[in-house]
Each structure stands twice: as C-alpha cells, then as structure tokens.
Design an enzyme around this catalytic site. Structure first.
Site, PDB file in Angstrom:
ATOM      1  N   ALA C  11       0.898  -1.152   0.000  1.00  0.00           N
ATOM      2  CA  ALA C  11       0.000   0.000   0.000  1.00  0.00           C
ATOM      3  C   ALA C  11       0.934   1.198   0.000  1.00  0.00           C
ATOM      4  O   ALA C  11       2.092   1.024  -0.274  1.00  0.00           O
ATOM      5  CB  ALA C  11      -0.846  -0.008   1.260  1.00  0.00           C
ATOM      6  N   CYS C  12       0.573   2.397   0.265  1.00  0.00           N
ATOM      7  CA  CYS C  12       1.530   3.482   0.287  1.00  0.00           C
ATOM      8  C   CYS C  12       0.823   4.807   0.211  1.00  0.00           C
ATOM      9  O   CYS C  12      -0.348   4.902  -0.094  1.00  0.00           O
ATOM     10  CB  CYS C  12       2.496   3.475  -0.900  1.00  0.00           C
ATOM     11  SG  CYS C  12       3.418   1.960  -1.003  1.00  0.00           S
TER      12      CYS C  12
END
Lengths: 504, 158, 372, 418
Positions: C11-12
């Site tokens: 994710a990020c």
C-alpha cells in the site's frame, strides 16, 4: 471362422418392469444392439455390439436401460489390463492396425490438474465481473514490436499499418474439424455459434461448403496436405488461413476419410469424386523443409493479398519450440500447437496414445522460446488438445497462449459421449457421420445454442477468475505465469512450465 | 345476433421439421401417455389394456422421417363429412375437436382427411381418434417430448 | 531461475508537485506533504525524487548508489571507471536521524560517457547507461543504483518518509519537481533498495498499489532487454515508461493510453481514426497494459504525470495553484502545503500531465544551493 | 323471409352455415315435414341397433337454430312453390322468400311387390322409419331385407344388433354392387355370411306373404323360393325427391338440374343435396351423388351463393365408407374400370379379409377401394380430388405403410405445408 475372443465391453441392463417396448432404443442405436421380438413381445440386446455411447440410455423414455462396463473381467494384472489383452486379441483376429478416435486415452499426466490459480486478497482488490467491465477480446495475428501513434489536435492517430488481425471476443475458438469428419449440421452449428459468439471456427481440411461462405468472417480455412477444397475463393472466404502440418492426435500421420462418407455434397466441397477415399498424405508434398513452408506461407499470403493472417498448425512434438520459432521466422502470423490429447476422427491407436506430448509442456516451451528469441509478438500462439473447461483455458493463457481451440469439448456439448467410434461413421449422436438418417440428430438450431452457451458459460467463468485475480483484461493474464502455481510436479516439470510450486 | 355463425380463421397445429426429425417416435410415446387414463408412462403401456392410441404418426422412409398429425384445417373436410357432429372446429382455439361420445365410427372422416390424420380407435366401442392439441396442457405432449425440437406449434390467425 | 522472484506488494502514500516555470523550492514542502499521510506508510520505506537539483552537473549522469558492503563499492567503481568518465564523486550528504538505522554506504557519482566508447559499441548513449544500471543491479551483489538521471536524484531509505527526508538533508536541495513516497509493504521486510521511487535514467516513479499484470509485464520487458531484478512492479512500470517514451518515442499521453488503456466498450464507440489508434495500441502493447489497483506519479526531466488504474481502485487527487500542479493520494496532503485554485479527481485511467516550460523561458536562478 | 330453406338435413344445415358466413343479419326460415330438430339420417341404423341414443341423433347442438338465428318451421311439408310470386306454401300459409333452397333429399325407391301394403313392412330412410322398425322388431325373430346396398346392409347391421335372424335379398349377383368391385363384394359377402346373415343374390321379392290377420310371414321371391320372416325392410335405394320442385317447374332429369352456383332454372331458387344432379368430376357426367359430405358441401355452397357471394361448385365424386359389424370398407371415386387406359393395382389377403385397389388413369388416381385396412384412405381421396400426378410413387400406393413418406419431396412439402 473361429470364435472371437474379444469380450463385450459393456453390459446392457434392461429393467423389464420399466421397459414399455416402445423400441426407441432400437431405433436410436446405430450399432444395432437392441432388437424387438414381436412374438415374445420382448426386447433383446447384442452386447457385443455395444460401444457404450449411452444414446439408448438417454432416449429411453422410462430410463429402463443402464449401460455399464461389463462386469465380467479377466484376472487383474498390473502389466496386462484387459485393454492390453483385448488389443492383442483384436489384432490376432484382424491382422490390422488398431484404429481409434478422439485423443489420448492412456491418461498421460494432465498438467492442468497440477496447476492452481491465484486470486487477490487484501493488497489488491478482486474485481466483480458483474459490476465492472471484464475484457476477453483477443487478437490473432502478427504484431509489430512498436507502433506509432501521435496526438493530432489532442486525438490519437495511428501512423503504423498493422498486419491483419483476427478479432475474437473470447479467447476460445472451435478447433479444426472437417466437413466429412463431422456432419453438415455440426459444421453449421459451429459456424453459427462462432458467429454468434464473436469467435472463429476452423474448417479442418474438408473445404468449405458453399452454404457456409456466409460465415466466412468467423471462419479459419485450413490448407492441409490433401489440399481438399482449396482454391482461391475458399482461401478468401475465410478470415484467416491455417496451414495444417500436423495434428496432436496423430503427429506424423496423414488423414483418411473413407469413400463411403464422401457423398455428393462432400465431393463437391472437397473437389474429389463421389465415393473416393479422401487421403491426406502424411507430409505436404511441397513442404520438405522450413524454406518450403515459407514459400507456401507467402503463396497463401499472395492469394489472400496479405489481407488475412496465415498461420501454421503443428502437432506438439519434442522439438516443437524450435519448430515454432522457425515457423514464426518463416512468416506465419500465428502458430497453432496441438497436444497429445487433441481429438481425431480416426487415428492409429498406438500413434494416438504415444506420439507427441501434452500441450501444457509444449505451450510453455514454445512461449518461452519465442520470448527468449524476442519474437513472441511476431506471431500469435493458439493451442489445442483436450481442453475440458474454462480453467484449462485460463491456465493455458497464463502459460502464454493467445487463444485456444476447443474441439472435443464442442462435440461433447452437442451430445458426444466420447465413445471413440467416430471412425466407424455410425456416430449414434449424429456428429461424426454422414449417414443422413443419423446426421439429423444434431439440430443446427439446438447445436448453435448449445455451443454458444458453452462459450458463454466458459467466458463467464474466465471473467470470474480474472476478476478474482484483480485483472480486467485478458491480455494481462496472457503469459502471466505468476498467477500459476504447481502442485506435485518435480523440479524439471516446474522448470519447463516456468511456474513455481504452490507455497513458493 | 348470430354470434357463432361466422367460422373462425384461427388455426393452430403441430408442425414437424423433417430435416431434424430423427424418427425416435418419442412423440408417439408421449401422445399415448398423454391420452392414457393414468398419465403414467409405465402404466399406460404395461398395464392399461387396450393401450391408448397415438394420435401422431411418425412416417418413415429412411432416411426420411417425420411426425404427422391432424393439421386442424381452416375448413376441415372431416367436420364436413361427419354425420354425427362429433367433429367440429372449435372457434376459440382453432382446434378441430372430436367428441368421442357422439362418434359412431362410420369412418367418413378417415375417408376424407387428406393427411391420413384420423385413426380408428377400437377400444370400448369404436370411435375416431385424432390430435386434440393437448389443449389441457401447456403445450402438446408430442412437442414437449420431442428431443430434437423437430415438432413445434404453429399458430396463425386471420 | 528466471521465473523465481517475489513481487512487491504494498500500500503506500504518494505525493508530488511540479512548477512548470522551473521555479525551484527546497524539500520542506514535499516532506510536509508526505508526512501528512504517514497513516499510509509503516516505516518500512520512504523516498523522494527531485528534478533540477544539480544545475552545475546538468549534463552529467548523477548516479546515487547504495552499497551494502565496501567490496561492492570497489567492484562497482571499477566497473564505472571502465565504462564511464567519472567527473566527480563523493559521499551523498546525510545527517544522523532518529528512525534511520543501519544505513548502507551511500555514494554519488557524476558520470559522463565517452563518445568513443559509444561509437565503438554502436550504441545509443541512454541505452548504454541503462545497460550499466541493469548490470550493476543484477550482477554486483550489494550494489544498487538508486538513481541515474541527469540533474535529478532519488533519495530513499527504510524509515518513515519524514525521517528519510531529514536524513538526506532535502531541506538543502532545490528542485522544480518533487515527488515523494511513504511505503507500507505487506510481504517483504523493507530494504533500502526496495523503497520508492524507482528510477532509470531520469524516469522516477512512486507507486501505490499492486500490478496484477506484473508477471506478463516483466516477461514482456525482458524480451526487450530489461532485467527486472528488484522484484517490484514499480520497477517494471519505470521500465515500461522508458521503453514507450524513450525507445518507442510515444508521447506521454499516448503511452498512458497503452498502459491504462480505455475499455473496449469505450474504444468501440469512438470515431474511426481514434478507434483504430487505440485498438492498435492495445493490440501491440497488450502485454504492457498495467492491470490491478494503482496510482502512481512519474517524474521525468520534462515534467510529471499522475495516473490511476483503469477502474480507479486507488485514490488520486490533483490540484493546481498558479503554475504549480500537485498530485497526491489525498487532498489533505496537498492542502498541507498549498491553497489550490482548483482541486479535482482524475477519472480512472485519465492521466494528469504537467510539462515544464522549455528551459529558456524558465525563471533564471541566481545561485545554486547545492553544497557538494 | 330473406332465405327459405326446405329441408332440415345435411344440405339444409350446410346452407344455413353458408349463408351466415356471408350474411349475419338476413332472416332465414328452415322448413321440414319432419318434426325433429335437425338429425343425422345415416344414424338411423345405429339408432335401430341401439348404438345411438336419441340425444345423439342430432348432428348440431340443440341451440343451433338460435345460434344461427334461424326460424325453424318443422312438422309440415311445403306443398307448393310459386316461383313467380317468390312464395312457398306451408300448411296452407304462404311464406315470401327472397332466395329459396330446395333440399328435399331422396325418397326410398320401392319396386312393385305384391301385397306390400300393410303392417310389418318398412322402408329405411327416416328416423321415424327406424323407430317403427325397432318397435316391430321387438316381437320379431326373423327379418328379410330386400336390397343388398348401403341402406340394406346398414339396416341389416341394426337388425343383427337387435338379435334378429336376417336374410338379405339382392337382385344383383353380389352385395354393394353399386359401390364395390367384385372382389370387395365377395369379401363383404363372406363377412356377412360369417355373421349368420343369409344372403340371396340374383333374386328379389315378388310378393309379401301375410297370414290371415295380415301379419307378415315372409316373402316369395321371383325365383320361386320363399323366405320366412316377421318383418320386411325394403331398402333398395333412394331416388331424388323432386315432387316439390316440380311445382316450381324447374328443370330436372334424374334429379334437379342446377348451374355451377347451384341455382335451378328458376331465378332465386337453388337446390342442393340428394335431390339434385351434380357433375361427377371423375366420370365427367352429371348424376345424383347422394352422400352426406356432398350434400353438406352443396348446401353450404348454395348458401354462400344465395347470400350474394358467387362461389362455384366444381362437382364431386362418389365415395362411401361403410362398416358392417367390424368390416370397414372405403371406396372413393371409381371402384371398377375396364379398358387399356386404366391401370389397376391391387392386393388382397383372404385370411385377414383385407383388400386394397387403386385405379389410375393418365398417372392420376381415379378410384380406390379399401377393405379392412382403411387407415390412411383419406390421403388417396385427396390425391383423387386434386388429381395429383402419382407416377413417381404409383407402386407405393397399395403398400402397407403407404403415407406421405413415399411422396417425392416437393409434392410432400406442397401437400403438407398447408
């Protein structure tokens, strides 16, 4: 005449309470197993003739019939199963080659069953194909490595002319089955279903009946060693041309439609006299080398004025990867690989069961080889050979196939029970026969619907699986072996298939 | 006013497609069951004697086969010939119906039906027997039973 | 074996901005912006890319290198020495920062290519550089090229992005394009090389999402000589852009039509010319279609692009203030550093593209702040 | 009245239905000397034998006259037709008509036989005949039927069903000689004998014998033999009933002459049914063809014409279906033909009493005879009616499984498509 030692393979059991003597079984059995004795008001069975096609079972209105493998058996033996004993007896009695139909029945490892597929969990969402678009459109044909598209007034404009492409709305086509091997009604069903489904069917080497020219945009016409029915108009009637070099069920072997099957319509279509055997030589007698093949590819491209893809079909043999590479370099727009389990109307049993290799291995090897040579884009890869369901198809595409041909599965959808008697011309399901009394059994309306349903059902399943992987276009699965894992294969097999073991 | 006077042009009949009729005769079996007392196939054939008659006949001259039954004509010659009034064209359904109770078995209808669509039923006295379109069912039993969709109901209205 | 690898799944958070007039700002803003989305990262990686930071060396390839051991540095330098003219080299400035532990050796080289060598190898200069990067990453254990473009650089580490920025002293650089990334890997422990952005030449990319088509994207690029060694789909995205934009000379707009292609249902209804063009793009670049959830920002020497996947499975918002364009996962990350005139949500697959004005039009700067 | 119909049987009812196809409102009266609601005359033999009860004698529902808005005037004969004045007289009352149909049917033919008048002697064409005969039969044991034609044999069947011993006396050398060929007659004769019927051919009754009280004791035949009996049925045949038509002075020969619209020589007077002569399309002559379907068809056609819609009647041909006690027989068109221009195909099986014969002329069917195996005879009738060329499947015509399957494809499709 001495006594035959061949035993009945099937037992016919009739529940006399349920039997109403309607004689439907008798009329349906093209092998004349059932008969009626009016004096005794009884039905009788000649089990020796039963091929286990189940036609009578299906048609018996009271379900009074059961056909099962004959329970009487020889003493079980690891090396000498009854199959082996029976074959020997048959040959001792006839002195001939054993003939069979359909694909390999020995059960060489079916790699599809050792491959499992991936799905999304948490880190990337799966996609619901009922709510989101899910694209299966597939193109068959040579693609350039790059294309020049420029923006003109903000709109993309194509500056590169692409070679001809076939457009498929689903990555499944109906495999090559000739008019002659299969009936007119079956050809018609295939053609209409292909048209309705936005895909292709393949004429096989039987030419194209005039009635079916109207389905040309969904037809791949074949040019095989017998050159039956091949002429300029035929080549241009289809959407693509396939040069058939080999067939998975009988690599290295030609074809043979017996004269009895060559009626007037087949004679006209194949351009041979009525009643003559249609013999396809083992090799094309104008192709003794790769450069000869190149000449034929370009001769055909000339004939179709470079407007249609021209491909080459080979049986999956040991050096398929190298051969495929040669075929691509010889100018083919697509390569068709037909595996060991691919069907046939007639093949020597020994060849059928032991020559060639499973399509999974051939496909993996060819795709990898073409990639290593940087020419994978230069041709599409079509695979065939015993596809049984949509996950077989998904796995093939993940291994690297552009599209698959389904043949036997298509026939099964029309009623085929894989009784393997196609070569007798007496197909009780009216599929692989030219007997006008039997061919009526496939109603083209129903046939079209069933085939269309089959493709639709498999397409839906493919979409479901794609969605589960979080992929909404088939091209993102094609050659994407990361979505495959193997179960129970050894290191060499993993290596050839180019997949990791499950758990890795 | 004379409401029943005008003859109907409504017409409904079972048609066979000989190109896909496979001659299995399951239509005959279904017809017999539909016109049996028990409506049970095994009882209809094995227990009810005499057995009900099939009102559809599969004609055969291999490879040709096709099922044939009453065409439910616009102007049925059988009804013209019937001296008992047992045969009449029903204005509601367009079906040519037969009243077994009135019929005496004179076979005038057999004599005039150009399709050979009327049989003699010799069970319990004699009477003509013909396709009644299975009006009490959703669709004629023969049509429902045809495994190859070779039989279908054709309906045309004036 | 060639098929063995472990793909990155993360994710990020990502953010980036560009001033089209080439007005440069220091790294404080980008750090504030990315720190606003610390929720989206877990301390397993953070990184930045900045464009316009080395005006004095704008014609040299700036190699930012990570070495996990000193041997690797030695081997690499031998390799560089053999293949490049090393104009200048030295340690990349860092400061001791809480949250950044066990840093590798971080070195910076300004390199140039000898025309002779190129001529002898009959090779395009940039291909030559790409090959070198591929070689170092694939063949020299312990060496990793963090960035290799001109007048730009990538700065990445294991840690929260704010700490990473402090560690690399981004407050001391000035750039017209800044992009940043905070990482939340799910499958591999963070490592410095695995942090974003990924770069090649002057392409840099930060990415939020997972490319489900990775398997075929990778095999596709391999056919054209790209070696995806870093086990991340972000890397293949960078290479894909390199191929489409630099090698195949497609415009950014057209390249995004290939990698986030419109659906057939849209294409089929377009006028003939457009339909043909988009069909051809899908036919030829089908294996390059990026499938799966993503939002990414691509930085390059002439501009910046933000884009979403074809069904917008990850958030992406764009904004504009004056001549500065902002793209981020979250609007808050933009509002943290700007008061935009306009904020909008790009639709699925619709690229947000900003191009720098040609250099001559850009505002002349008086001094460089780089202390090398 | 717009329409007056004299006769309440097949032709009369056909006319009502024909008129109403065209004219829904015109007034119609139907007049009959018989008092009954329209009933089926052919059923009288079944009535006699107890096979049909009273309520099933009617071939149209009780509501027929109401449904078709017809005024029935039953029980009194029309005595005079005034063609010029457009009136008919019933029970002394004149009724004005717009169009008139004469459908007076046939009358039993009774030859001169001595001592005929008196009790226990019956003709057999009307319901009342059957009722009277049934009553007489209650106390009778033996009957003699004079005439071995259709009516005679149907009467015989009825009497057999009542348990009487029956003797049939036929002048010709065989029964049903006017509708069957020799072979079929012979089979029929064999069948009758097996039923216990005494069959005397080549002879006929000269006198009825009565006892002192006038009761019948038998008949004396021309050949001299005597047959004992308690009742006598004279059933030699019918002739067109033209008595009434004569009052209108319309042209007649054996029957009333009509044009192709079934109008007589008198304007607005039409005639149909057993009282007229029509064109025999097979024999190409005009003659009375007194059978039920023809009567109905003529009546209906006349009705349509009377209502103002011209419709030609193309003629007809003879056909008969007769079953006596389990032996069904159908003959259509010609039953016998001699001459090189006729091709005859036949087959028979003595044991099962089956017989099939077709007569072909110019590759067209002109006649067919079926005994016992009659099931698909109607197909043959159709072929005769439409004069279809049968050359291609001639030899299948008498095969056991004759049907459309043996037709050439195009013909089959043409005939089954309708």
């Amino acid at each position: 005449m001495h006594k035959s030692l061949i035993k009945a393979e099937f037992q016919v059991q009739r529940d006399d309470y349920k039997c109403i003597r309607c004689r439907v079984c008798e009329r349906q059995c093209s092998f004349e197993v059932h008969s009626y004795d009016a004096d005794a008001d009884r039905m009788f069975e000649d089990e020796m003739k039963c091929v286990g096609c189940q036609r009578c079972v299906e048609y018996c209105p009271t379900r009074a019939l059961t056909i099962q493998p004959h329970p009487s058996t020889i003493r079980p033996h690891g090396n000498w199963p009854y199959r082996a004993v029976k074959d020997i007896c048959k040959q001792a009695e006839t002195g001939g080659m054993l003939l069979s139909s359909t694909g390999d029945e020995l059960g060489h490892r079916i790699y599809w069953d050792h491959l499992v597929l991936n799905a999304s969990q948490v880190t990337n969402p799966s996609i619901d194909p009922l709510r989101e678009p899910m694209e299966l459109r597939t193109f068959i044909g040579r693609k350039p490595d790059q294309v020049d598209v420029r923006l003109v007034n903000g709109k993309p404009v194509l500056k590169t002319e692409l070679p001809p492409q076939l457009t498929l709305e689903t990555p499944m086509m109906f495999g090559a089955m000739s008019y002659g091997a299969i009936s007119y009604n079956v050809c018609q069903s295939l053609a209409r279903a292909a048209t309705a489904s936005g895909t292709m069917y393949n004429t096989g080497e039987g030419g194209l009946h005039r009635d079916f020219y109207q389905y040309g945009p969904n037809t791949i016409v074949q040019c095989a060693s017998g050159r039956f029915g091949v002429h300029r108009e035929y080549l241009n009637a289809g959407a693509a041309v396939e040069i058939k070099v080999g067939q998975g069920a009988k690599p290295g072997i030609g074809g043979h439609v017996p004269g009895e099957k060559v009626d007037k319509e087949i004679s006209i279509t194949r351009m041979i006299p009525v009643g003559t055997d249609a013999l396809s030589p083992a090799p094309h007698h104008d192709i003794y080398s790769i450069e000869d093949l190149r000449q034929l590819i370009y001769a055909l491209k000339e004939a179709v004025e470079y407007k249609k893809p021209v491909g080459v079909k080979i049986a999956a043999v040991h050096n398929a990867a190298a051969i495929a590479s040669g075929i691509v370099r010889a100018g083919a727009d697509f390569v068709t690989l037909d595996g060991l389990r691919g069907g046939t109307g007639a093949a020597p049993t020994r060849t059928r069961d032991s020559v060639g290799m499973p399509i999974e291995l051939a496909l993996a090897a060819v795709d990898q080889r073409l990639r290593e040579e940087g020419i994978r884009n230069n041709a599409s890869l079509i695979v065939a050979g015993g596809f049984r369901n949509s996950t077989d198809v998904v796995k093939a595409i993940a291994l690297g196939a552009d599209a698959v041909y389904i043949g036997t599965a298509a026939l099964i959808s029309l009623g085929c029970t894989v009784c393997q008697k196609c070569y007798t011309g007496k197909c009780p399901w009216g599929i692989t026969t030219q007997d006008p009394y039997l061919t009526k059994r496939v109603n083209p309306e129903i046939g079209t619907q069933r085939l269309t349903n089959l493709l639709r059902a498999w397409s839906l399943e493919i979409k479901e699986i794609l969605g589960g992987m979080g992929i909404n276009a088939i091209e993102s699965l094609r050659g994407n072996r990361l979505h495959l894992r193997a179960i129970g294969l050894n290191e060499r097999e993993l290596d050839v298939l180019g997949v990791m073991h499950a758990g890795e | 006013m004379a409401t029943k006077a005008k003859t109907t042009k409504k017409r409904r009949r079972v048609q066979a497609d000989e190109k896909v009729c496979i001659g299995c005769k399951l239509c005959e079996v279904a017809c017999i069951v539909a016109h049996s007392k028990s409506k049970n196939i095994i009882r209809a054939f094995n227990e009810e004697t005499p057995r009900a008659l099939s009102r559809v006949l599969v004609e055969e001259s291999k490879p040709l086969t096709f099922a044939l039954q009453c065409r439910h004509c616009d102007d049925p010659p059988c009804a013209v010939a019937c001296m008992t009034g047992a045969l009449r064209k029903d204005p509601e359904t367009g079906a040519v119906l037969h009243d077994r109770e009135k019929c005496v078995g004179c076979w005038m209808c057999v004599m005039v039906c150009p399709y050979g669509g009327i049989q003699r039923d010799m069970r319990e006295g004699k009477a003509a027997s013909k396709c009644d379109l299975c009006l009490e069912l959703d669709e004629p039993a023969c049509v429902a039973a045809c495994p190859n969709a070779a039989l279908f109901v054709v309906e045309d209205e004036d | 074996m060639h098929y063995r690898f472990e793909k990155d799944m993360s994710a990020c958070g990502l953010t980036g901005f560009i001033n089209r007039d080439r007005k440069r700002v220091d790294g404080e803003a980008i750090m504030s912006s990315i720190c606003n989305m610390d929720e989206r990262s877990n301390g397993q990686g953070g990184g930045f890319a900045a464009y316009g930071i080395y005006p004095e060396h704008k014609d040299d390839y700036a190699f930012h290198m990570l070495y996990t051991d000193i041997d690797a540095k030695e081997i690499t330098e031998k390799y560089l020495d053999r293949h490049f003219l090393i104009i200048e080299d030295g340690e990349l400035p860092t400061r001791k920062t809480a949250g950044i532990v066990d840093p590798p050796v971080i070195w910076r080289y300004f390199l140039n290519v000898d025309e002779e060598v190129l001529h002898m190898n009959a090779c395009d200069e940039e291909d030559y550089v790409v090959e070198a990067v591929m070689y170092i990453n694939a063949e020299i254990p312990g060496a990793f090229v963090m960035s290799s473009g001109k007048n730009m650089g990538a700065f990445k580490a294991v840690g929260f992005p704010g700490a990473v920025g402090r560690f690399y002293k981004l407050d001391e650089y000035k750039a017209w394009t800044w992009i940043a990334h905070g990482r939340f890997p799910t499958n591999t422990p963070g490592w410095w090389g695995g942090a974003h952005p990924f770069t090649l030449l002057d392409w840099s990319i930060v990415h939020n999402g997972e490319i489900s088509s990775y398997g075929i994207n990778k095999r596709y690029l391999e056919m054209f000589g790209y070696k995806a060694t870093l086990m991340t789909d972000t890397e293949v995205t960078a290479y894909l852009f390199d191929m489409l934009l630099r090698r195949h000379k497609l415009s950014i707009e057209v390249a995004t039509m290939a990698i986030a292609a419109p659906f057939w249902s849209q294409i089929d209804h377009l006028p003939d010319g457009e339909r043909k063009a988009l069909t051809a793009l899908r036919q030829v670049y089908g294996s390059g279609l990026l499938n799966g959830p993503f939002a990414f920002i691509l930085g390059h020497k002439d501009g910046m692009v933000g884009i979403n996947d074809r069904i917008k499975l990850r958030p992406l918002v764009a904004a504009e203030q004056g001549n500065t364009l902002y793209v981020a996962n979250e609007e808050a990350a933009i509002r943290e550093i700007a008061s935009p005139d306009r904020v909008w949500m790009p639709t699925a697959g619709e690229p947000v593209i900003a191009n720098l004005k040609p250099e001559k039009d850009s505002i002349k700067e008086k001094t460089s702040c780089i202390k090398v | 009245m717009d329409y007056v119909i004299i006769g309440n049987s097949a032709a009369g009812i056909g006319a009502v239905e024909g008129i109403r196809q065209v004219d829904q409102t015109g007034s119609i009266a139907i007049i009959s000397d018989e008092p009954h609601h329209t009933y089926s005359r052919p059923l009288i033999s079944y009535y006699l034998g107890g096979k049909v009860e009273q309520h099933n004698m009617y071939f149209r529902p009780k509501t027929f006259y109401r449904d078709y808005d017809v005024e029935p005037m039953l029980g009194n004969p029309v005595t005079v037709i005034d063609a010029a004045g457009h009136t008919v007289t019933v029970a002394g009352k004149k009724i004005k008509y717009g169009k008139l149909l004469v459908a007076t049917g046939g009358s039993p033919f009774v030859p001169p036989i001595e001592n005929l008048a008196g009790s226990d002697v019956f003709t057999f064409t009307k319901w009342d005949d059957a009722k009277a005969l049934a009553k007489a039969a209650e106390k009778a044991e033996r009957a003699v039927v004079i005439g071995g034609g259709l009516i005679g044999l149907k009467a015989t069947e009825g009497l057999l069903n009542l348990g009487l011993n029956v003797t049939v006396v036929e002048l010709a050398d065989r029964v049903l000689s006017t509708i069957l060929d020799e072979k079929a007659s012979q089979i029929f004769g064999t069948h009758l004998k097996s039923l216990g019927v005494t069959l005397i051919t080549g002879d006929t009754a000269a006198a009825v014998n009565r006892d002192g009280e006038g009761s019948v004791t038998g008949v004396t035949l021309k050949g001299g033999n005597t047959v004992e009996a308690d009742v006598v049925v004279v059933a030699i045949g019918v002739v067109p009933n033209t008595v009434l038509a004569d009052t209108a002075k319309v042209k007649k020969e054996r029957g009333i002459i009509v044009d192709e619209h079934l109008m007589t020589s008198a304007k607005d007077i039409y005639a149909a049914g057993d009282c007229v002569e029509t064109f025999d399309i097979l024999r190409h002559i005009r003659r009375p063809q007194p059978i039920w379907p023809n009567a109905y068809e003529q009546g209906r056609t006349a009705g349509i014409n009377m209502a103002g819609q011209p419709l030609a009647y193309k003629g007809s041909f003879g056909m008969n279906s007769i079953e006596v006690k389990g032996l069904p027989t159908i003959t259509v068109g010609m039953y016998d033909a001699v001459g090189p221009e006729y091709e005859i195909l036949a087959k028979s099986d003595a044991e099962s009493l089956t017989y099939k014969k077709v007569i072909i002329h110019n590759d067209r069917l002109v006649g067919a005879v079926f005994v016992n195996d009659i099931d698909r005879a109607g197909i043959m009738t159709g072929l005769i009616k439409d004069q279809v060329n049968v050359k291609a499947f001639k030899h299948d015509l008498i095969s056991d499984n004759f049907g459309y399957a043996v037709f050439p494809e195009a013909l089959r499709k043409e005939r089954l498509s309708s």
